[in-house]
Enzyme design. Structure first.
Site, mmCIF file in Angstrom:
data_model
loop_
_atom_site.group_PDB
_atom_site.id
_atom_site.type_symbol
_atom_site.label_atom_id
_atom_site.label_comp_id
_atom_site.label_asym_id
_atom_site.label_seq_id
_atom_site.Cartn_x
_atom_site.Cartn_y
_atom_site.Cartn_z
ATOM 1 C CD GLU A 255 -1.995 1.888 2.193
ATOM 2 O OE1 GLU A 255 -1.798 3.035 1.747
ATOM 3 O OE2 GLU A 255 -2.102 1.613 3.396
ATOM 4 C CB CYS A 294 -1.949 6.328 2.619
ATOM 5 S SG CYS A 294 -3.096 5.585 3.774
HETATM 6 P P1 NDP Z 1 9.549 4.211 3.619
HETATM 7 O O1 NDP Z 1 9.098 3.510 2.418
HETATM 8 O O2 NDP Z 1 10.921 4.729 3.644
HETATM 9 O O3 NDP Z 1 9.399 3.287 4.907
HETATM 10 C C1 NDP Z 1 8.265 2.506 5.145
HETATM 11 C C2 NDP Z 1 8.651 1.317 6.001
HETATM 12 O O4 NDP Z 1 9.585 0.514 5.307
HETATM 13 C C3 NDP Z 1 9.336 1.713 7.293
HETATM 14 O O5 NDP Z 1 8.972 0.801 8.304
HETATM 15 C C4 NDP Z 1 10.798 1.546 6.962
HETATM 16 O O6 NDP Z 1 11.616 1.324 8.084
HETATM 17 C C5 NDP Z 1 10.757 0.324 6.090
HETATM 18 N N1 NDP Z 1 11.881 0.199 5.207
HETATM 19 C C6 NDP Z 1 12.488 1.150 4.480
HETATM 20 N N2 NDP Z 1 13.482 0.608 3.768
HETATM 21 C C7 NDP Z 1 13.502 -0.709 4.048
HETATM 22 C C8 NDP Z 1 14.310 -1.796 3.633
HETATM 23 N N3 NDP Z 1 15.280 -1.634 2.747
HETATM 24 N N4 NDP Z 1 14.049 -3.008 4.127
HETATM 25 C C9 NDP Z 1 13.048 -3.206 5.006
HETATM 26 N N5 NDP Z 1 12.265 -2.207 5.444
HETATM 27 C C10 NDP Z 1 12.480 -0.974 4.961
HETATM 28 O O7 NDP Z 1 8.514 5.308 3.885
HETATM 29 P P2 NDP Z 1 8.563 6.442 4.963
HETATM 30 O O8 NDP Z 1 7.760 5.943 6.108
HETATM 31 O O9 NDP Z 1 9.908 6.962 5.280
HETATM 32 O O10 NDP Z 1 7.827 7.545 4.134
HETATM 33 C C11 NDP Z 1 8.414 8.020 2.927
HETATM 34 C C12 NDP Z 1 7.344 8.383 1.970
HETATM 35 O O11 NDP Z 1 6.476 7.275 1.719
HETATM 36 C C13 NDP Z 1 6.430 9.466 2.437
HETATM 37 O O12 NDP Z 1 7.000 10.709 2.291
HETATM 38 C C14 NDP Z 1 5.249 9.208 1.563
HETATM 39 O O13 NDP Z 1 5.445 9.760 0.307
HETATM 40 C C15 NDP Z 1 5.184 7.730 1.445
HETATM 41 N N6 NDP Z 1 4.255 7.136 2.397
HETATM 42 C C16 NDP Z 1 3.106 6.639 1.949
HETATM 43 C C17 NDP Z 1 2.220 6.107 2.832
HETATM 44 C C18 NDP Z 1 0.972 5.500 2.409
HETATM 45 O O14 NDP Z 1 0.245 5.007 3.252
HETATM 46 N N7 NDP Z 1 0.622 5.463 1.165
HETATM 47 C C19 NDP Z 1 2.442 6.086 4.268
HETATM 48 C C20 NDP Z 1 3.708 6.633 4.638
HETATM 49 C C21 NDP Z 1 4.574 7.096 3.719
HETATM 50 P P3 NDP Z 1 12.555 2.464 8.666
HETATM 51 O O15 NDP Z 1 11.659 3.536 9.183
HETATM 52 O O16 NDP Z 1 13.305 1.774 9.726
HETATM 53 O O17 NDP Z 1 13.389 2.933 7.525
#
Ligand code: NDP
Length: 676
Positions: A255, A294
């Site tokens: 998502e 989101c």
């Molecule tokens: P990320 O995609 O960076 O992170 C989401 C989750 O994935 C976090 O738990 C993160 O952990 C984990 N993650 C990141 N990289 C890895 C990896 N290589 N392996 C395993 N797990 C990983 O999103 P963010 O939360 O930082 O948000 C960034 C952008 O995503 C926002 O600015 C927005 O544009 C979008 N977003 C969209 C959402 C939606 O519901 N559609 C919700 C939130 C964000 P960790 O925090 O430890 O890096």
């Protein structure tokens, strides 16, 4: 403070420094996060060998009660959760969405689980398929819990709800989970997990937590595991490309980013209720959780003739938004999650400015209420305007994950549909109109590109749950850019955590596997009438064959005059003879049902408390005066509801004539007293 992970039944602290997370308003350090030293392979194995068997053997109703008890336990710690939630930048209202929304998702799944799922560990999916001419070989789909672990990787914006909306269907489906919250707000998830574990309600191994990175966990996934992800599309792509997912066919539900649209109908001019509702909703979606949702409205698609009216009304409404530390009096919108997010949002607004003019710029420094702008991630609502949105792809692709929306004009409803679909797949779109022709055009036009559609008008606004609220009852997830996944949607989500298996065999095999008597399987004849047995004594397959009864013309006429149903097929010889189905007068279908009841009931007071309905009634052969009826009553299914002193019994009722032809078949429902 070092955040702990919950690994193999114990709280674990990593030995290294970890990464710090900060209060979104003050910049003060809250905790450090690290998963260094965790043996991820053992963690998965623990879930599979300890959690999975314990959950799989519970019935749906037992799992549903478990959800309710966890939700009740967590409700007792709401104040602690709220206090920590403010540090994420959430206002009181945002916190309700996250904390109360998460808890209520457990309650909803608990109640749906008990109402819509059977009190057994597996699910019978649809009806029996006839695979042979004589009915001795049949097919039936069933669903059983997957025997792996659900790895849930969550975003930073809803640390509690984001976890619980995934956990509810996971647990109800009978799978254990490992939660991996986003590091920035993991402190709130950790508190909620701690309270869930301390409640003692969950079986050992059902829930584990990784605070920090996921290490090599993907390397150890198997075909029984499942991964769900909420976050950015780029992380989703990285994770999805892990070779193990393809090698082991591990399901991956994503998502991601979504440029959700809200459309103002061409009829909804200034002065209409729909116009006002639209302005209110766009402003609300921009400011709730500072637009870090989101489902927030990123694109407001409006009739070109209403551009000035919309701009004026929206700017006037947003001007009332007080931005600052959510703990300060009067604040309506908190900061973004951290300074990095603010930098990111401002950069995306700059990208959008390439195609857009600025209607309201909230990206410059200002006096945040109760806070220091330099230390907190504050930003004000920002409205952009793109005059030629059909020609610019960027406005449909760049997501500023904050209180930012772009206004886009359209000329015709068809053009509005095209614009909405240019988002290339969104979680949700909303439409504000009081014209049902527009509703139909838009719903059918944008449906393929969206996961959820909300139509709001003056008749529903008072009770509408709004554009941006994913509900446990309704599907959350969208195609394309939105990740292609599906969450929630009631019992649909539970099935993600189960394996569908097609079982083929004899009627007795079907009865044994489904717990539901299947036509053709063994009938258990009895020396006691089934209505003399209480719920705990009745067994699936218990059968009663009644004495015969002849239907006479007098019976039919008496029934017609008594009930007033003097339809010609029962009362008019000539007209009935001309009827292609009958060719003569026939008995009323309802007369047959009444006779059947008279033939199979045992009248004295006893354990049968009520007849509360019948399902799937079919009249297959007409009954003529002089025909002889026989009734077979078979106990088809028994369902005990936990905590109730009666159970539901479903009976298969078949009415046949003197030639053994089936005249009617239906399922009768009774409530029967229990002894236990
Ligand atoms: P990320 O995609 O960076 O992170 C989401 C989750 O994935 C976090 O738990 C993160 O952990 C984990 N993650 C990141 N990289 C890895 C990896 N290589 N392996 C395993 N797990 C990983 O999103 P963010 O939360 O930082 O948000 C960034 C952008 O995503 C926002 O600015 C927005 O544009 C979008 N977003 C969209 C959402 C939606 O519901 N559609 C919700 C939130 C964000 P960790 O925090 O430890 O890096």
């Amino acid at each position: 403070m070092k955040l702990q992970s919950y690994v193999c039944g114990k709280w674990y602290t990593s030995p290294d420094e970890g990464v710090a997370s900060y209060d979104a308003s003050t910049g003060a350090e809250i905790a450090t996060v690290s998963s260094a030293g965790i043996n991820f392979k053992d963690m998965l194995e623990y879930g599979r060998t300890v959690g999975a068997p314990a959950l799989a053997k519970m019935t749906f109703h037992e799992r549903a009660i478990m959800l309710k008890e966890v939700a009740i336990a967590l409700s007792g710690f709401k104040d602690e959760l709220y206090d920590l939630s403010y540090k994420t930048g959430a206002t009181k209202a945002d916190t309700w969405v996250d904390v109360d929304g998460g808890i209520s998702t457990f309650f909803v799944y608990s109640s749906k689980g008990r109402r819509e799922l059977p009190n057994q560990p597996h699910y019978v999916d649809g009806g029996t398929e006839a695979l042979s001419r004589n009915g001795s070989f049949l097919g039936q789909h069933i669903m059983v819990p997957r025997r792996g672990v659900a790895l849930h990787i969550n975003a930073f914006n809803f640390p509690v709800w984001g976890m619980m909306e995934k956990l509810a269907p996971t647990f109800l489906g009978g799978m254990p989970a490992i939660i991996k919250p986003a590091s920035g707000t993991a402190y709130l998830t950790e508190l909620a997990v701690r309270k869930m574990i301390e409640s003692g309600v969950l079986p050992e191994g059902a829930l584990q937590l990784i605070c920090g990175r996921t290490g090599d966990v993907f390397d150890h996934l198997t075909c029984q595991d499942i991964v769900t992800f909420t976050g950015s599309a780029s992380t989703a792509r990285t994770l999805q490309s892990h070779p193990v997912l393809a090698e082991k066919s591990v399901p991956f539900i994503a998502e991601c980013d979504s440029l959700n649209a809200s459309i103002l109908g061409i009829d909804a001019v200034k002065g209409t209720e729909e116009f006002d509702l639209f302005i209110k909703e766009v402003a609300r979606e921009m400011t709730t959780k500072a637009g870090q949702k989101c489902t927030a409205i990123r694109r407001a698609i409006i009739p070109r003739s209403l551009v000035v009216d919309v701009q004026e009304a929206l700017v006037a409404r947003l001007a009332k938004t007080v931005v600052g530390d959510p703990r300060a009096e009067g604040v309506r919108m908190g900061p973004l999650a951290d300074l990095g997010q603010r930098k990111e949002v401002i950069a995306r607004v700059e990208d959008l400015k390439e195609f857009c003019s600025v209607v309201l710029d909230g990206t410059t420094a200002f006096d945040a209420v109760g806070a220091d702008y330099a230390k907190g991630a504050f930003i004000k609502p920002t409205v952009l305007y793109c005059d030629k949105p059909l020609e610019v792809e960027g406005v449909h692709a760049i997501e500023a994950f904050g209180p930012v929306t772009t206004l886009m004009p359209y000329e015709t409803t068809a053009e509005a549909v095209t614009l909405a679909n240019m988002g290339e797949g969104s979680l949700v779109a909303s439409l504000f109109t009081f014209n049902t022709d527009i509703v139909r055009d838009v719903v059918l036009g944008v449906g393929a590109y969206h996961g959820r559609l909300v139509v709001i008008d003056r008749s529903s606004a008072g009770e509408s749950t709004g554009h941006g609220s994913p509900l446990p009852h309704m599907k959350h997830g969208g195609p394309g850019r939105a990740g292609g996944g599906e969450e929630q949607g009631g019992i649909r989500a539970v099935k993600h955590y189960m394996q569908r298996v097609a079982v083929q065999g004899s009627p007795n095999v079907m009865t044994a596997v489904t717990g539901r008597w299947t036509t053709g399987s063994t009938e258990r004849s009895m020396d006691v009438h089934p209505f003399r047995k209480n719920f705990d004594e009745i067994q699936v397959g218990d059968t009663l064959h009644t004495k015969p009864r002849i239907v006479t013309l007098e019976d039919i006429e008496h029934f017609a005059n008594f009930t007033g149903d003097t339809f010609y097929a029962h009362m008019d010889e000539e007209a009935a003879a001309a009827n292609p189905f009958f060719g003569a007068r026939v008995a009323h279908g309802y007369l047959l049902l009444s006779f059947a009841a008279g033939m199979f009931v045992d009248p004295a007071p006893g354990p049968v408390l009520a007849n509360y309905g019948l399902n799937d009634l079919q009249f297959m052969k007409p009954v003529f005066p002089g025909d002889t009826l026989h009734v077979r009553l078979v106990c088809k299914q028994r369902t005990a509801r936990m905590g109730q002193d009666f159970g539901e019994v479903r009976w298969d009722v078949t009415i046949t004539n003197q030639d053994k032809e089936i005249c009617a078949n239906y399922e009768l429902l009774t409530l029967n007293e229990r002894t236990q």
